[in-house]
Scaffold this motif. Structure first.
Motif, PDB file in Angstrom:
ATOM      1  N   ASP A 108      34.887  41.723  39.865  1.00  0.00           N
ATOM      2  CA  ASP A 108      35.083  41.191  38.516  1.00  0.00           C
ATOM      3  C   ASP A 108      36.568  40.873  38.347  1.00  0.00           C
ATOM      4  N   CYS A 109      36.897  39.594  38.369  1.00  0.00           N
ATOM      5  CA  CYS A 109      38.299  39.174  38.255  1.00  0.00           C
ATOM      6  C   CYS A 109      38.728  38.970  36.813  1.00  0.00           C
ATOM      7  N   ASP A 110      37.848  39.298  35.866  1.00  0.00           N
ATOM      8  CA  ASP A 110      38.144  39.038  34.468  1.00  0.00           C
ATOM      9  C   ASP A 110      38.493  40.292  33.674  1.00  0.00           C
ATOM     10  N   THR A 114      42.099  44.324  36.346  1.00  0.00           N
ATOM     11  CA  THR A 114      41.991  43.634  37.628  1.00  0.00           C
ATOM     12  C   THR A 114      43.353  43.572  38.313  1.00  0.00           C
ATOM     13  N   PRO A 115      43.440  43.975  39.591  1.00  0.00           N
ATOM     14  CA  PRO A 115      44.727  43.913  40.303  1.00  0.00           C
ATOM     15  C   PRO A 115      45.266  42.488  40.356  1.00  0.00           C
ATOM     16  N   GLU A 116      46.565  42.368  40.324  1.00  0.00           N
ATOM     17  CA  GLU A 116      47.202  41.057  40.323  1.00  0.00           C
ATOM     18  C   GLU A 116      46.842  40.248  41.567  1.00  0.00           C
ATOM     19  N   THR A 117      46.585  40.952  42.686  1.00  0.00           N
ATOM     20  CA  THR A 117      46.294  40.268  43.948  1.00  0.00           C
ATOM     21  C   THR A 117      45.024  39.430  43.874  1.00  0.00           C
ATOM     22  N   ILE A 118      44.083  39.783  42.997  1.00  0.00           N
ATOM     23  CA  ILE A 118      42.845  39.002  42.894  1.00  0.00           C
ATOM     24  C   ILE A 118      42.678  38.356  41.518  1.00  0.00           C
ATOM     25  N   GLY A 119      43.564  38.697  40.589  1.00  0.00           N
ATOM     26  CA  GLY A 119      43.446  38.162  39.236  1.00  0.00           C
ATOM     27  C   GLY A 119      43.548  36.653  39.174  1.00  0.00           C
ATOM     28  N   GLY A 120      44.232  36.051  40.147  1.00  0.00           N
ATOM     29  CA  GLY A 120      44.382  34.603  40.159  1.00  0.00           C
ATOM     30  C   GLY A 120      43.087  33.856  40.404  1.00  0.00           C
ATOM     31  N   PHE A 121      42.025  34.578  40.789  1.00  0.00           N
ATOM     32  CA  PHE A 121      40.733  33.943  41.016  1.00  0.00           C
ATOM     33  C   PHE A 121      39.899  33.882  39.733  1.00  0.00           C
ATOM     34  N   GLY A 122      40.406  34.487  38.670  1.00  0.00           N
ATOM     35  CA  GLY A 122      39.733  34.407  37.393  1.00  0.00           C
ATOM     36  C   GLY A 122      40.244  33.217  36.593  1.00  0.00           C
ATOM     37  N   PRO A 123      39.541  32.821  35.554  1.00  0.00           N
ATOM     38  CA  PRO A 123      38.263  33.382  35.127  1.00  0.00           C
ATOM     39  C   PRO A 123      37.138  33.026  36.101  1.00  0.00           C
ATOM     40  N   ARG A 139      25.200  49.550  42.805  1.00  0.00           N
ATOM     41  CA  ARG A 139      25.246  50.227  41.508  1.00  0.00           C
ATOM     42  C   ARG A 139      26.503  51.078  41.321  1.00  0.00           C
ATOM     43  N   ASN A 140      27.242  51.338  42.384  1.00  0.00           N
ATOM     44  CA  ASN A 140      28.476  52.117  42.253  1.00  0.00           C
ATOM     45  C   ASN A 140      29.665  51.403  42.900  1.00  0.00           C
ATOM     46  N   ASP A 141      29.676  50.092  42.776  1.00  0.00           N
ATOM     47  CA  ASP A 141      30.796  49.298  43.275  1.00  0.00           C
ATOM     48  C   ASP A 141      32.001  49.537  42.359  1.00  0.00           C
ATOM     49  N   PRO A 142      33.138  49.981  42.896  1.00  0.00           N
ATOM     50  CA  PRO A 142      34.298  50.266  42.042  1.00  0.00           C
ATOM     51  C   PRO A 142      34.967  49.019  41.481  1.00  0.00           C
ATOM     52  N   TYR A 143      34.589  47.839  41.978  1.00  0.00           N
ATOM     53  CA  TYR A 143      35.273  46.615  41.566  1.00  0.00           C
ATOM     54  C   TYR A 143      34.472  45.774  40.576  1.00  0.00           C
ATOM     55  N   ILE A 144      33.285  46.241  40.211  1.00  0.00           N
ATOM     56  CA  ILE A 144      32.492  45.505  39.232  1.00  0.00           C
ATOM     57  C   ILE A 144      31.378  46.400  38.701  1.00  0.00           C
ATOM     58  N   PHE A 145      31.082  46.267  37.414  1.00  0.00           N
ATOM     59  CA  PHE A 145      29.933  46.969  36.857  1.00  0.00           C
ATOM     60  C   PHE A 145      28.664  46.232  37.290  1.00  0.00           C
ATOM     61  N   PHE A 146      27.616  46.993  37.546  1.00  0.00           N
ATOM     62  CA  PHE A 146      26.368  46.430  38.035  1.00  0.00           C
ATOM     63  C   PHE A 146      25.838  45.348  37.083  1.00  0.00           C
ATOM     64  N   GLU A 147      25.885  45.626  35.789  1.00  0.00           N
ATOM     65  CA  GLU A 147      25.383  44.661  34.802  1.00  0.00           C
ATOM     66  C   GLU A 147      26.206  43.375  34.816  1.00  0.00           C
ATOM     67  N   ARG A 148      27.509  43.500  35.044  1.00  0.00           N
ATOM     68  CA  ARG A 148      28.377  42.331  35.107  1.00  0.00           C
ATOM     69  C   ARG A 148      28.028  41.479  36.335  1.00  0.00           C
ATOM     70  N   ALA A 149      27.743  42.129  37.453  1.00  0.00           N
ATOM     71  CA  ALA A 149      27.360  41.400  38.658  1.00  0.00           C
ATOM     72  C   ALA A 149      26.076  40.617  38.412  1.00  0.00           C
ATOM     73  N   HIS A 150      25.138  41.242  37.699  1.00  0.00           N
ATOM     74  CA  HIS A 150      23.886  40.563  37.374  1.00  0.00           C
ATOM     75  C   HIS A 150      24.155  39.328  36.500  1.00  0.00           C
ATOM     76  N   SER A 151      25.059  39.455  35.543  1.00  0.00           N
ATOM     77  CA  SER A 151      25.402  38.341  34.665  1.00  0.00           C
ATOM     78  C   SER A 151      26.044  37.198  35.443  1.00  0.00           C
ATOM     79  N   ILE A 152      26.945  37.524  36.359  1.00  0.00           N
ATOM     80  CA  ILE A 152      27.592  36.506  37.182  1.00  0.00           C
ATOM     81  C   ILE A 152      26.545  35.763  38.015  1.00  0.00           C
ATOM     82  N   GLY A 153      25.639  36.516  38.627  1.00  0.00           N
ATOM     83  CA  GLY A 153      24.595  35.895  39.425  1.00  0.00           C
ATOM     84  C   GLY A 153      23.722  34.959  38.604  1.00  0.00           C
ATOM     85  N   LYS A 154      23.444  35.335  37.375  1.00  0.00           N
ATOM     86  CA  LYS A 154      22.640  34.481  36.487  1.00  0.00           C
ATOM     87  C   LYS A 154      23.364  33.177  36.199  1.00  0.00           C
TER      88      LYS A 154
END
Length: 222
Positions: A108-110, A114-123, A139-154
């Protein structure tokens, strides 16, 4: 180049693996796929420790243009964002030359933290991808909430797969060659062949229609 699926086309899809931040090491499933499968090639995005969105998308575009035959992308982490930005910025016809993508553990770059090293890929791009795709999330990815990943995929128009509790789905997850991920990849490969088969069935009608148009033109001019 003839479009994939023309009569007599025996090409197999090329799988381009696209790592994330700091590249993928020797124990990562992408590296193991490249060693054990005959269809995987890594895209060298460069600047692995300090990625630039524009540079990564440009290098990915060059790799796609240079690949022979139909292409399937197998991306991990920040590599998924590079794919999403490529899809948003390029204007390929749906399903060609990229016929599908496996997008594993997009970060989740938004988020504010979000670390500066990947923030440039947002939004994060919201445009639907111009090819079939599968988003895989833990479900336990430290870089994105599971629900957010589902929303991105949608937003991307992707099928969504729950990987369970696998962390960031990387080498630290202890997945080895990640047979489950390979099964998902094979689904995309099978889908590419089904598309090619459908195209071959439609091909015979094209020359006939062309002949009819020429005959009609001759009758008018005669």
């Amino acid at each position: 180049m003839e479009r994939f699926g023309h009569s007599g086309d025996a090409r197999q899809p090329v799988v381009l693996t696209i790592p994330g931040l700091n590249n993928s090491g020797p124990g990562h499933w992408q590296t193991l796929w490249e060693k054990t499968r005959g269809d995987c090639e890594r895209v060298d995005l460069g600047s692995w420790a300090s990625p630039s969105r524009n540079s990564w998308v440009t290098r990915l575009d060059a790799a796609i243009r240079a690949a022979e035959g139909p292409i399937i992308l197998a991306a991990h982490s920040l590599g998924c964002l590079a794919v999403a930005w490529w899809g948003a910025l390029q204007s390929q016809a749906y399903g060609w030359p990229v016929t599908g993508a496996l997008l594993v553990a997009p970060p989740d770059c938004d988020r504010m933290e979000t670390p500066e090293t990947i923030g440039g890929f947002g939004p994060t791009p919201r445009a639907q991808l111009p090819f079939p795709s599968i988003v895989v999330a833990s479900r336990n990815d430290p870089y994105i909430f599971f629900e957010r990943a589902h929303s991105i995929g949608k937003n991307w128009g992707s099928s969504f797969v729950d990987a369970g509790f696998c962390g960031h789905i990387n080498a630290d997850s202890g997945l080895g060659e990640w047979r489950f991920g390979q099964a998902l990849l094979e689904k995309l490969i099978d889908n590419a062949h089904e598309q090619a088969s459908a195209m071959r069935q439609l091909r015979p009608a094209i020359p006939l229609a062309h002949q009819e148009r020429r005959l009609a033109a001759l009758r008018v001019n005669g």
